[in-house]
Motif scaffolding. Structure first.
Motif, mmCIF file in Angstrom:
data_model
loop_
_atom_site.group_PDB
_atom_site.id
_atom_site.type_symbol
_atom_site.label_atom_id
_atom_site.label_comp_id
_atom_site.label_asym_id
_atom_site.label_seq_id
_atom_site.Cartn_x
_atom_site.Cartn_y
_atom_site.Cartn_z
ATOM 1 N N ASN A 107 -6.898 -8.679 4.610
ATOM 2 C CA ASN A 107 -6.189 -9.717 3.880
ATOM 3 C C ASN A 107 -5.079 -9.105 3.020
ATOM 4 O O ASN A 107 -3.968 -9.625 2.956
ATOM 5 N N LEU A 108 -5.380 -7.992 2.356
ATOM 6 C CA LEU A 108 -4.372 -7.314 1.535
ATOM 7 C C LEU A 108 -3.217 -6.773 2.384
ATOM 8 O O LEU A 108 -2.075 -6.732 1.932
ATOM 9 N N MET A 109 -3.523 -6.374 3.604
ATOM 10 C CA MET A 109 -2.493 -5.855 4.505
ATOM 11 C C MET A 109 -1.839 -6.973 5.324
ATOM 12 O O MET A 109 -0.925 -6.720 6.091
ATOM 13 N N GLN A 110 -2.345 -8.189 5.174
ATOM 14 C CA GLN A 110 -1.851 -9.364 5.912
ATOM 15 C C GLN A 110 -1.931 -9.132 7.422
ATOM 16 O O GLN A 110 -0.965 -9.287 8.154
ATOM 17 N N MET A 111 -3.115 -8.737 7.850
ATOM 18 C CA MET A 111 -3.355 -8.527 9.272
ATOM 19 C C MET A 111 -4.811 -8.858 9.600
ATOM 20 O O MET A 111 -5.603 -9.129 8.704
ATOM 21 N N LYS A 112 -5.138 -8.856 10.875
ATOM 22 C CA LYS A 112 -6.501 -9.135 11.301
ATOM 23 C C LYS A 112 -7.377 -7.909 11.063
ATOM 24 O O LYS A 112 -6.913 -6.774 11.216
ATOM 25 N N PRO A 113 -8.657 -8.123 10.713
ATOM 26 C CA PRO A 113 -9.554 -6.984 10.473
ATOM 27 C C PRO A 113 -9.646 -6.022 11.661
ATOM 28 O O PRO A 113 -9.726 -4.816 11.480
ATOM 29 N N ALA A 114 -9.607 -6.548 12.870
ATOM 30 C CA ALA A 114 -9.719 -5.702 14.059
ATOM 31 C C ALA A 114 -8.537 -4.736 14.191
ATOM 32 O O ALA A 114 -8.652 -3.686 14.834
ATOM 33 N N ASN A 115 -7.418 -5.052 13.567
ATOM 34 C CA ASN A 115 -6.234 -4.209 13.688
ATOM 35 C C ASN A 115 -6.193 -3.065 12.679
ATOM 36 O O ASN A 115 -5.347 -2.186 12.777
ATOM 37 N N LEU A 116 -7.106 -3.062 11.720
ATOM 38 C CA LEU A 116 -7.107 -2.001 10.702
ATOM 39 C C LEU A 116 -7.338 -0.614 11.310
ATOM 40 O O LEU A 116 -6.695 0.355 10.912
ATOM 41 N N SER A 117 -8.233 -0.521 12.265
ATOM 42 C CA SER A 117 -8.502 0.787 12.874
ATOM 43 C C SER A 117 -7.287 1.277 13.662
ATOM 44 O O SER A 117 -6.998 2.478 13.675
ATOM 45 N N LYS A 118 -6.563 0.360 14.285
ATOM 46 C CA LYS A 118 -5.347 0.750 15.004
ATOM 47 C C LYS A 118 -4.262 1.207 14.030
ATOM 48 O O LYS A 118 -3.520 2.142 14.314
ATOM 49 N N LEU A 119 -4.195 0.540 12.889
ATOM 50 C CA LEU A 119 -3.242 0.950 11.863
ATOM 51 C C LEU A 119 -3.602 2.331 11.330
ATOM 52 O O LEU A 119 -2.726 3.149 11.079
ATOM 53 N N ALA A 120 -4.899 2.606 11.203
ATOM 54 C CA ALA A 120 -5.351 3.908 10.710
ATOM 55 C C ALA A 120 -4.851 5.024 11.634
ATOM 56 O O ALA A 120 -4.436 6.086 11.156
ATOM 57 N N VAL A 121 -4.867 4.782 12.933
ATOM 58 C CA VAL A 121 -4.382 5.778 13.884
ATOM 59 C C VAL A 121 -2.883 6.003 13.690
ATOM 60 O O VAL A 121 -2.407 7.143 13.722
ATOM 61 N N GLU A 122 -2.147 4.938 13.459
ATOM 62 C CA GLU A 122 -0.699 5.049 13.244
ATOM 63 C C GLU A 122 -0.354 5.778 11.948
ATOM 64 O O GLU A 122 0.652 6.449 11.868
ATOM 65 N N LEU A 123 -1.201 5.588 10.932
ATOM 66 C CA LEU A 123 -0.952 6.227 9.633
ATOM 67 C C LEU A 123 -1.239 7.705 9.708
ATOM 68 O O LEU A 123 -0.699 8.510 9.037
#
Length: 123
Positions: A107-123
């Protein structure tokens, strides 16, 4: 309605060797696409049906080539540019370690929870 007949006919230049040359300026003048201008030219017999079809085929090929290239940033690259890198890394790390609920972090990142792990890989 978008390209009135009288105004279009007075704007069209039959003297040009290549009718394509006037498409950008007419499209900008009428605030429509070049495709619309070409269609109006066909309607008023300023170009042949064959010339119109060749134009449409070329436009479609160019569009398909742009689609295949996949130009533009990915969703995650865009997301990284929208928030602070330090904040994103800290929040994703905290969420993946179980300190912050995934739903709240997403919610803080304004994205779906399932996408957090994909964002972690990008970071």
């Amino acid at each position: 309605m978008l390209v009135p007949e009288a105004e279009f006919k007075s704007s069209w230049d039959n003297k040009l060797a290549d009718w394509h040359e006037q498409l950008p300026s007419l499209a900008a003048h009428f605030y429509v696409s070049q495709w619309v201008i070409a269609r109006r030219a066909l309607t008023f017999n300023f170009i042949t049906k064959k010339a119109y079809q060749e134009f449409i085929d070329a436009e479609n090929k160019a569009f398909q080539a742009r689609q295949k290239q996949g130009n533009g940033p990915t969703y995650y690259v865009t997301k990284k540019s929208q928030v602070s890198q330090n904040f994103a890394k800290a929040l994703v790390n905290d969420a993946l370690n179980g300190n912050t609920p995934l739903r709240e972090a997403a919610n803080l990142m304004q994205m779906k929870p399932a996408n957090l792990s994909k964002l972690a890989v990008e970071l």
